[in-house]
Design a protein around this motif. Structure first.
Motif, short mmCIF file in Angstrom:
data_model
loop_
_atom_site.label_atom_id
_atom_site.label_comp_id
_atom_site.label_asym_id
_atom_site.label_seq_id
_atom_site.Cartn_x
_atom_site.Cartn_y
_atom_site.Cartn_z
N TYR A 110 -1.82 0.17 -24.73
CA TYR A 110 -2.90 -0.52 -24.02
C TYR A 110 -4.12 0.37 -23.93
O TYR A 110 -4.01 1.58 -23.83
N SER A 111 -5.30 -0.25 -23.90
CA SER A 111 -6.50 0.52 -23.63
C SER A 111 -6.51 0.86 -22.15
O SER A 111 -5.78 0.28 -21.35
N LYS A 112 -7.39 1.80 -21.74
CA LYS A 112 -7.41 2.24 -20.35
C LYS A 112 -7.78 1.08 -19.43
O LYS A 112 -7.24 0.95 -18.34
N LYS A 113 -8.70 0.23 -19.86
CA LYS A 113 -9.12 -0.89 -19.01
C LYS A 113 -8.00 -1.89 -18.84
O LYS A 113 -7.78 -2.41 -17.74
N ALA A 114 -7.27 -2.17 -19.91
CA ALA A 114 -6.18 -3.14 -19.81
C ALA A 114 -5.10 -2.63 -18.87
O ALA A 114 -4.59 -3.38 -18.03
N LEU A 115 -4.79 -1.35 -18.96
CA LEU A 115 -3.76 -0.81 -18.09
C LEU A 115 -4.20 -0.86 -16.63
O LEU A 115 -3.41 -1.17 -15.73
N ARG A 116 -5.48 -0.60 -16.39
CA ARG A 116 -5.98 -0.63 -15.02
C ARG A 116 -5.87 -2.04 -14.45
O ARG A 116 -5.54 -2.24 -13.28
N THR A 117 -6.11 -3.05 -15.28
CA THR A 117 -5.99 -4.43 -14.81
C THR A 117 -4.55 -4.75 -14.43
O THR A 117 -4.30 -5.37 -13.39
N VAL A 118 -3.61 -4.30 -15.26
CA VAL A 118 -2.20 -4.54 -14.95
C VAL A 118 -1.84 -3.92 -13.61
O VAL A 118 -1.17 -4.53 -12.77
N TYR A 119 -2.30 -2.69 -13.35
CA TYR A 119 -1.98 -2.03 -12.10
C TYR A 119 -2.62 -2.71 -10.91
O TYR A 119 -2.04 -2.77 -9.83
N ASP A 120 -3.84 -3.21 -11.10
CA ASP A 120 -4.47 -3.95 -10.01
C ASP A 120 -3.62 -5.14 -9.62
O ASP A 120 -3.37 -5.40 -8.43
N ARG A 121 -3.15 -5.88 -10.62
CA ARG A 121 -2.32 -7.05 -10.33
C ARG A 121 -1.04 -6.67 -9.60
O ARG A 121 -0.62 -7.31 -8.66
N LEU A 122 -0.43 -5.59 -10.09
CA LEU A 122 0.84 -5.14 -9.49
C LEU A 122 0.63 -4.75 -8.03
O LEU A 122 1.40 -5.13 -7.16
N ALA A 123 -0.43 -3.97 -7.77
CA ALA A 123 -0.63 -3.48 -6.41
C ALA A 123 -0.93 -4.62 -5.46
O ALA A 123 -0.60 -4.55 -4.28
N HIS A 124 -1.53 -5.69 -5.96
CA HIS A 124 -1.87 -6.81 -5.09
C HIS A 124 -0.84 -7.92 -5.13
O HIS A 124 -1.10 -9.01 -4.65
N ALA A 125 0.32 -7.65 -5.69
CA ALA A 125 1.36 -8.67 -5.74
C ALA A 125 2.00 -8.88 -4.38
O ALA A 125 2.68 -9.88 -4.16
N SER A 126 1.80 -7.94 -3.46
CA SER A 126 2.36 -8.10 -2.12
C SER A 126 1.23 -8.47 -1.17
O SER A 126 0.13 -8.77 -1.61
N ILE A 127 1.46 -8.43 0.14
CA ILE A 127 0.39 -8.75 1.09
C ILE A 127 -0.54 -7.56 1.29
O ILE A 127 -1.50 -7.64 2.02
N MET A 128 -0.27 -6.44 0.62
CA MET A 128 -1.12 -5.27 0.77
C MET A 128 -2.44 -5.49 0.03
O MET A 128 -2.46 -6.04 -1.07
N ARG A 129 -3.54 -5.06 0.63
CA ARG A 129 -4.85 -5.19 -0.01
C ARG A 129 -5.50 -3.83 -0.08
O ARG A 129 -5.45 -3.06 0.88
N LEU A 130 -6.13 -3.52 -1.21
CA LEU A 130 -6.76 -2.22 -1.38
C LEU A 130 -8.21 -2.41 -1.73
O LEU A 130 -8.57 -3.23 -2.57
N ASN A 131 -9.06 -1.58 -1.10
CA ASN A 131 -10.47 -1.56 -1.43
C ASN A 131 -10.64 -0.94 -2.83
O ASN A 131 -9.77 -0.27 -3.33
N GLN A 132 -11.81 -1.17 -3.44
CA GLN A 132 -12.07 -0.63 -4.78
C GLN A 132 -11.89 0.88 -4.80
O GLN A 132 -11.26 1.44 -5.70
N ALA A 133 -12.46 1.58 -3.80
CA ALA A 133 -12.39 3.03 -3.78
C ALA A 133 -10.95 3.51 -3.64
O ALA A 133 -10.52 4.45 -4.32
N SER A 134 -10.19 2.86 -2.75
CA SER A 134 -8.79 3.25 -2.56
C SER A 134 -7.98 2.98 -3.82
O SER A 134 -7.11 3.77 -4.20
N MET A 135 -8.27 1.86 -4.49
CA MET A 135 -7.52 1.52 -5.71
C MET A 135 -7.81 2.55 -6.79
O MET A 135 -6.92 2.98 -7.51
N ASP A 136 -9.09 2.96 -6.90
CA ASP A 136 -9.45 3.98 -7.88
C ASP A 136 -8.67 5.25 -7.62
O ASP A 136 -8.14 5.88 -8.54
N LYS A 137 -8.62 5.65 -6.35
CA LYS A 137 -7.93 6.89 -6.00
C LYS A 137 -6.45 6.80 -6.35
O LYS A 137 -5.87 7.73 -6.90
N LEU A 138 -5.85 5.65 -6.02
CA LEU A 138 -4.42 5.46 -6.28
C LEU A 138 -4.16 5.52 -7.78
O LEU A 138 -3.21 6.15 -8.24
N TYR A 139 -5.03 4.89 -8.57
CA TYR A 139 -4.84 4.87 -10.01
C TYR A 139 -4.98 6.27 -10.60
O TYR A 139 -4.21 6.67 -11.47
#
Lengths: 472, 377
Positions: free
Chosen positions: A155-184
Motif C-alpha cells: 500500500y502507499s503511505k496514504k492508503a495505509l493511513r486511511t485504513v488505520y483511520d477507519r480502524l481507530a474509529h470503528a469503536s465509539i472512540m474518537r480522535l482529533n486530527q492531531a492525536s491521530m497523526d501522533k498515534l500513526y
C-alpha cells in the motif's frame, strides 16, 4: 482514602443498627434487613426475607464495614457543585453524612462500589475493554482478512493511513486530527524498529506472531474474537510458513523501503536508548545471533581433498553469543524473540517529538478523559446493563468517547497548527463498494455483539450488587 | 590502517537492497562515478578524488503495466571493450543507458508469463563479459545480451537456464585467452552458484550447491570465486573445479556486498565492513586468508561497498536510510601495502606496479578502469 471512607460508613451503619430504626424510608428497611441477618434471626418477616435471599445467593452476604464513607463526606448530590469546598463549616456539616439518613450513606457506598467493580480488570463492561474488543473484532473480521491476504503490491503511505483511520474509529472512540497523526507516527516508528532489528528475515513472521499473542491476551473473555484471531494465525502459517529465506529477505527489504526516511523520535525509545536523538535506531553490536549464524571470528582453510588444514581466528569487533534456540512458529510456543511484545507492559508515558514541540501525554486512555461527565456516563452505562436505574436518554445519538492524546484540548489544537507540513497526512476517503460492504458487515457484527454479550456481563458481577438490587 | 574521508552527500537515501553501490573509475579524467538505488529512482553522481561532488543525475524506473511506481533492484556500470553502458534493473524490466545516464539505449520489458500471482517479478544481477551483458531474472534465468561496439542495436542472444530460484548476483572476469576457463559466475536465492564459460554459446562448467542459505553477493577474480551468504559466511572456491578453499565466519548478519580487487572487501547488515588479504601458498596451491582491517559504521545497516581504485587503497560504503556515501582510504603508502604477498602470478605483478595511465597499452581490458573518453555531465 476509599478504605477509610468505607470504614467510616460501616461504623455509622453499626450505630444505625443499634438505634431503633426510623422506618418509612427504604434505607431504614435495609438497615433492618441487615440487622435481621446478623443479630435477630428469629423475627418472622426476617425469615421470609432470608428464605428469598437463599434463592438469590449461594452464601449469605456479609457486607463489609471497613469501606464505609467518612461522616464528614458531603452528600452525593452536593459533591460536584463547583465552589462547595469554600462554603462555611457549618453549612458543610449540615450537608455532610453526619446529619444524613441511611439512604444517603448507602448512595455513596453504592457509587464507590460501582467504581471498584468498573476498575476491576476482569470487568468486560468498562469503556476501555469495550473499545478494545470493538477494534480487535473489526481488525480480524474475516472479510477484511481475506482482502488483506490476497497477493497485492505494498500500500502507499496514504492508503495505509486511511485504513488505520477507519480502524481507530470503528469503536465509539474518537480522535482529533492531531492525536491521530501522533498515534500513526508512533505505530509506524514502532514497526520500523521491529522490522529493522530483526536478526534474520524469517523473524518478521515471529514478530507478527508476538503481536497476535499479545492481542489474544487482551480478549481472553471473548471466544468469538479469539476464534477469529486463531483463524488469522492459521492463514499466516499457510501463506508464509513455507517461504524460503530469500523470499523473506525480499519481504523485509520491501518493508524497509516503505519506512525509508522516517526519523520521528519516540520518547519511549529515546529513554530506553534504542533510538538516537537524530531519530536513527541503535543497531547493537553485541547480543544473540540469528538462528543459523555462527559466531564470527573463525577462518578455516581446506586443501583440494577437502580436509581442513588450518584454523585461524580474527578479531571481529563485536561481542556476539550464539542463539539458544529457534523461536516457535506453532500456535502456542516460546517465540524467543522479544521484538513485537507489548512495549507498554510497564507503565510509562509516551511522547512523539515533532520539530521543537514536546508534550507529555498519558499512555492510558482513562487519564485523558475529562473527569466528571464521562464518569457519569460510565456509571449510567453500568447501571443500564444491570437493569436497575432509569436513564435520561440524550436526545441525539450516543455521545461516544473522544480520545485526546494531549493534556488539554487547547494543546491538541495548537499541535495541529504547529505540526510541520511534510508530516501531515491527507486522508483520502475511498468510496469503493468493497469499503461499504465491509462497513455494513462490521456494523452488523458489532450489533450482534452488543446483544450477545449483555447477559454474560451481568452474570459476572459480585454478590454485593445483587444485594443492592434487592433494595431498589 | 584506513581512515574516514569526507562523505559525498546524496539527494536521496540508499534503499535496503544488496550490492547497492556501483563505482566506475575514470583515472584519465581523475573522476569517480557512483551509482546508488534510492527506491523508485537511482542516483548517479561523479566526484573528484577528494570526494568533492561534481554532478548529479537521477534516473527513474520506466513504468510498465501496473499501478504503483516500480522499484529499482540494482544499478551497475558494465565496462565492455569499446564502450561503457549503465544498466538499471527493476520490477518492470531492464534499462540500458550511455555511461553518463543521458540517453536510454535499450529497454527490455519483463514477461511475467509463468509467474504465479504470489511471485514477485523482477530483474536482478548485472555483469559484463566480453561484449555480452548478463542480467539475472526472478525465474532463475539469465539473459545474455549481445552489445555492438556502437549504437542501440542490442540483441538478446541467449537465455541461460541454470537456476530455479531468483538470481541475486552475477560476477565476471576477463577471459585469460585460454579455453575452458571459467569467466562467469551466477548466484541465486538458494545459495547455488553456477560457473559458466562465455562465448557465442555459454557453457555451464560446474555447480556449487548452497543448501538453502541465499547468496546475495559473489565475485570472481583470478580463478577464485568469493561468495557471501545470508548467514554471514564468506566462502572462497576454485572456479574451475568448484572445490571449497576457505570458509570464513565473517559477519553476524547477512552479507550484502563483496568486492575483490585484489583484497577482499565484505560488508554486512551487522554494521561491519571487513578487508581480507588473500595469498596463494607456494606449496599445495591453496589460498590463505588473513584479516586486514575491520571498520564499524555505527547504527547503519550497510547495503553496498566497493573499492574506489584498482589498488584497493580506498573504498566507499552506503547504508540504509543514509543520505551520503561514506569514503575510507588507506593511510599506508602503496609500497607498504604490497608487502606480504609474494606469490601472485607475474601478469598481475606487472599490472600492479605500472601506473594507472599505463593501462592504456595493455591489450586486456581491466575490470575497473575505463580507457575511453566519456562525456562529462
Amino acid at each position: 482514602m476509599l478504605r477509610a471512607a468505607w470504614r467510616a460508613l460501616s461504623s455509622i451503619r453499626t450505630q444505625a443498627v443499634t438505634q431503633a430504626p426510623v422506618l418509612g424510608l427504604p434505607g431504614g428497611g435495609c438497615a433492618k434487613l441487615l440487622s435481621v441477618q446478623r443479630d435477630l434471626p428469629s423475627r418472622p418477616g426476617g425469615l421470609i426475607l432470608r428464605a428469598a435471599r437463599g434463592y438469590a445467593t449461594q452464601k449469605p452476604v456479609q457486607p463489609s464495614h471497613e469501606d464505609d464513607p467518612l461522616p464528614s463526606m458531603l452528600l452525593k448530590d452536593y459533591q460536584d457543585i463547583p465552589g462547595i469546598e469554600k462554603v462555611d463549616d457549618v453549612v458543610k456539616k449540615i450537608l455532610s453524612l453526619e446529619m444524613a439518613n441511611q439512604k444517603e450513606k448507602l448512595k455513596i457506598k453504592k457509587e464507590q462500589l460501582m467504581k471498584k467493580v468498573v476498575e476491576n480488570p476482569k470487568d468486560t463492561g468498562s469503556l476501555e475493554a469495550r473499545i478494545l474488543n470493538d477494534i480487535i473484532s473489526t481488525m480480524f473480521n474475516r472479510k477484511f482478512m481475506e482482502e488483506l491476504f490476497k497477493p497485492q503490491e505494498l500500500y502507499s503511505k496514504k492508503a495505509l493511513r486511511t485504513v488505520y483511520d477507519r480502524l481507530a474509529h470503528a469503536s465509539i472512540m474518537r480522535l482529533n486530527q492531531a492525536s491521530m497523526d501522533k498515534l500513526y507516527d508512533l505505530m509506524t516508528m514502532a514497526f520500523k524498529y521491529q522490522v529493522l532489528l530483526c536478526p534474520r528475515p524469517k523473524d518478521v513472521l515471529l514478530v507478527t506472531f508476538n503481536h497476535l499473542d499479545a492481542i489474544k491476551g487482551f480478549i481472553q473473555d471473548s471466544p468469538t474474537i479469539l476464534h477469529q484471531v486463531d483463524e488469522t494465525f492459521q492463514q499466516l502459517t499457510e501463506t508464509y510458513g513455507g517461504l524460503s529465506a530469500g523470499e523473506f529477505q525480499l519481504i523485509r527489504q520491501t518493508l524497509l523501503i516503505f519506512f525509508q526516511d522516517l526519523h520521528i523520535r519516540v520518547s519511549i525509545f529515546l529513554k530506553d536508548k534504542v533510538q538516537n536523538s537524530s531519530g536513527r535506531f541503535v543497531l547493537p553490536v553485541s547480543g544473540p545471533l540469528p538462528w543459523g549464524t555462527k559466531v564470527p571470528g573463525l577462518i578455516r582453510t581446506f586443501n583440494h581433498k577437502g580436509e581442513e588444514v588450518r584454523k585461524a581466528e580474527f578479531k571481529h569487533g563485536g561481542s556476539y553469543v550464539a542463539a539458544p534456540k529457534e523461536g516457535s512458529f506453532e500456535l502456542y510456543g516460546d517465540r524467543v524473540l522479544k521484538l513485537g511484545t507489548n512495549m507498554y507492559s510497564v507503565n510509562r508515558p509516551v511522547e512523539t517529538h515533532m520539530s521543537g514541540a514536546s508534550e507529555n501525554l498519558a499512555a492510558q486512555t482513562q487519564e485523558s478523559i475529562a473527569p466528571n461527565p464521562l464518569a457519569k456516563e460510565e456509571l449510567n452505562l453500568l447501571a443500564r446493563l444491570i437493569g436497575g436505574m432509569e436513564i435520561k436518554k440524550p436526545s441525539g445519538p450516543e455521545p461516544g468517547f473522544r480520545l485526546n492524546l494531549f493534556t488539554t484540548d487547547e494543546e491538541e489544537e495548537q499541535a495541529a497548527l504547529t505540526r510541520p507540513e511534510e508530516l501531515s497526512y491527507e486522508v483520502i476517503n475511498i468510496q469503493a463498494t468493497q469499503d461499504q460492504q465491509t462497513n455494513e458487515e462490521l456494523a452488523r457484527i458489532m450489533g450482534e455483539f452488543e446483544i450477545l454479550d449483555q447477559p454474560r456481563r451481568s452474570a459476572s458481577k459480585g454478590d454485593d450488587l445483587l444485594a443492592m438490587m434487592d433494595e431498589l | 590502517m584506513f581512515r574516514r574521508e569526507r562523505s559525498i552527500p546524496l539527494r536521496g537515501s540508499a534503499a535496503a537492497l544488496c550490492n547497492n553501490l556501483s563505482v566506475l573509475q575514470l583515472p584519465v579524467r581523475n573522476l569517480t562515478h557512483f551509482g546508488v538505488v534510492h527506491g523508485p529512482s537511482a542516483q548517479l553522481l561523479s566526484a573528484a578524488p577528494e570526494g568533492v561532488p561534481l554532478a548529479q543525475r537521477q534516473l527513474q524506473a520506466k513504468e510498465g503495466a501496473g499501478v504503483s511506481p516500480p522499484l529499482i533492484t540494482q544499478v551497475h556500470w558494465c565496462v565492455l571493450p569499446f564502450r561503457v553502458l549503465l544498466v538499471l534493473t527493476s520490477h518492470r524490466g531492464i534499462q540500458m543507458y550511455e555511461s553518463d545516464g543521458s540517453v536510454m539505449v535499450y529497454w527490455h520489458a519483463l514477461d511475467a508469463g509463468d509467474a504465479s500471482l504470489v511471485q514477485a517479478v523482477f530483474a536482478r544481477g548485472i555483469a559484463a563479459s566480453g561484449h555480452f551483458i548478463c542480467v539475472g531474472m526472478w525465474s532463475g534465468r539469465v539473459l545474455v545480451f549481445d552489445i555492438p561496439a556502437k549504437g542501440p542495436n542490442i540483441v538478446l542472444s541467449e537465455e541461460l537456464a541454470g537456476h530455479q530460484t531468483p538470481v541475486t548476483d552475477i560476477a565476471t572476469e576477463p577471459a585469460q585467452g585460454q579455453d575452458c576457463v571459467a569467466d562467469v559466475v551466477t548466484a541465486d536465492d538458494s545459495g547455488l552458484l553456477c560457473v559458466w564459460r562465455s562465448g557465442p554459446k555459454f557453457k555451464l562448467l560446474t555447480r556449487i550447491p548452497g543448501f538453502g542459505v541465499p547468496c546475495p553477493s559473489v565475485q570472481l577474480w583470478q580463478g577464485t570465486i568469493a561468495a557471501g551468504y545470508g548467514n554471514g559466511q564468506v566462502r572462497l572456491y576454485e572456479a574451475s573445479t568448484g572445490t571449497l578453499h576457505v570458509q570464513i565466519d565473517a559477519h553476524a548478519r547477512a552479507i550484502c556486498a563483496l568486492d575483490l580487487a585484489p583484497e577482499l572487501l565484505s560488508a554486512a547488515e551487522d554494521t561491519f565492513v571487513h578487508i581480507w588479504k588473500l595469498s596463494r601458498s607456494p606449496e599445495g596451491g591453496y589460498i590463505e586468508v588473513e584479516h586486514c582491517h575491520g571498520e564499524c559504521v555505527p547504527d547503519t545497516q550497510v547495503c553496498g561497498a566497493r573499492f574506489c581504485d584498482p589498488s584497493g587503497s580506498s573504498f566507499a560504503v552506503t547504508g540504509y536510510d543514509l543520505a551520503e556515501i561514506l569514503r575510507f582510504s588507506s593511510i599506508l603508502s602503496p609500497v607498504q601495502q604490497r608487502k606480504g604477498r609474494p606469490n601472485w602470478p607475474t601478469c598481475y605483478k606487472q599490472r600492479r606496479i605500472q601506473s594507472p595511465t599505463a593501462h592504456r597499452s595493455s591489450p586486456l581490458p581491466t575490470r575497473s578502469c575505463c580507457q575511453h573518453t566519456v562525456s562529462h555531465w
